[in-house]
Design a protein around this motif. Structure first.
Motif, PDB file in Angstrom:
ATOM      1  N   ASP A   1      -8.618 -14.118   6.478  1.00  0.00           N
ATOM      2  CA  ASP A   1      -9.284 -14.112   5.341  1.00  0.00           C
ATOM      3  C   ASP A   1      -9.352 -12.678   4.768  1.00  0.00           C
ATOM      4  O   ASP A   1     -10.295 -12.290   4.858  1.00  0.00           O
TER       5      ASP A   1
ATOM      6  N   GLY B   1     -14.329  -8.551   4.573  1.00  0.00           N
ATOM      7  CA  GLY B   1     -13.144  -9.749   4.642  1.00  0.00           C
ATOM      8  C   GLY B   1     -13.126 -10.062   6.217  1.00  0.00           C
ATOM      9  O   GLY B   1     -13.640  -9.299   7.099  1.00  0.00           O
TER      10      GLY B   1
ATOM     11  N   PRO C   1      -9.469  -9.041   2.908  1.00  0.00           N
ATOM     12  CA  PRO C   1     -10.326  -8.891   1.413  1.00  0.00           C
ATOM     13  C   PRO C   1      -8.957  -8.452   0.496  1.00  0.00           C
ATOM     14  O   PRO C   1      -7.924  -8.274   0.784  1.00  0.00           O
ATOM     15  N   GLU C   2      -9.501  -8.391  -0.858  1.00  0.00           N
ATOM     16  CA  GLU C   2      -8.629  -8.286  -1.935  1.00  0.00           C
ATOM     17  C   GLU C   2      -8.337  -6.698  -1.975  1.00  0.00           C
ATOM     18  O   GLU C   2      -7.144  -5.936  -2.382  1.00  0.00           O
ATOM     19  N   ARG C   3      -9.150  -5.842  -1.378  1.00  0.00           N
ATOM     20  CA  ARG C   3      -8.909  -4.333  -1.323  1.00  0.00           C
ATOM     21  C   ARG C   3      -9.111  -3.883  -0.031  1.00  0.00           C
ATOM     22  O   ARG C   3     -10.288  -4.674   0.824  1.00  0.00           O
TER      23      ARG C   3
END
Length: 175
Positions: A52, A61, A54-56
């Protein structure tokens, strides 16, 4: 960028009249796929927590997968490679293997007798899973397995070769 070579009907006619066959276009070489990896635990473990990211890159994450197992379980190399790190990171023992092609996998918490520079074969023992209190699945034990391609974390499960045969299940028809 290579020029596009076309063999037109006019070119084929000219070659036939001159008695020469046009050179066939060279086949494009496909990249050799990375060999399939095996599970680092036997028997096949349950995935306690999936990848999973992280977006950045700087956000929190889960940059790997957690595989359910008992403390003391043998951890194996999912693919051949070279041990590039054996030691402690924060509060848990970690082993990292360089598999080539920019791929590195890390395992924690793993108590390992190996030294940096040791070559390991696929499924060779890396060490044993540490106690539950040394991992982030506490109070249960689990193996955290992370894989990086360069500086980017990727899902380790994408490299797994699932050895179970495909099975067709009976179908009762539409509901």
């Amino acid at each position: 960028m290579k020029p596009i070579r076309r063999i037109t009907p006019l070119l084929l006619l000219a070659a036939a009249l001159l008695g020469a066959a046009p050179a066939a276009p060279r086949p494009v070489e496909a990249p050799v796929p990375h060999a399939a990896w095996s599970w680092p635990l036997e028997p096949r473990p349950a995935v306690a927590h999936p990848f999973d990211p992280p977006e950045r890159p700087w956000l929190s994450g889960h940059r790997g997968v957690d595989l359910a197992a008992s403390a003391g379980t043998t951890v194996g190399a999912p693919a051949p490679g070279t041990v590039v790190f054996v030691g402690w990171v924060v509060d848990r023992p970690v082993v990292t293997i360089d598999h080539g092609d920019g791929l590195r996998s890390s395992f924690e918490p793993v108590d390992s007798p190996l030294a940096v520079g040791v070559e390991v074969e696929k499924e060779a023992p890396l060490g044993t899973l540490g106690s539950a209190d040394a991992g982030h699945c506490a109070p249960a034990a689990c193996l955290h397995w992370g894989v990086r391609r360069g500086d980017e974390y990727v899902d380790p499960l994408q490299f797994i070769e699932d050895r179970r045969p495909s099975v067709l299940l009976p179908w009762a028809g539409p509901p």
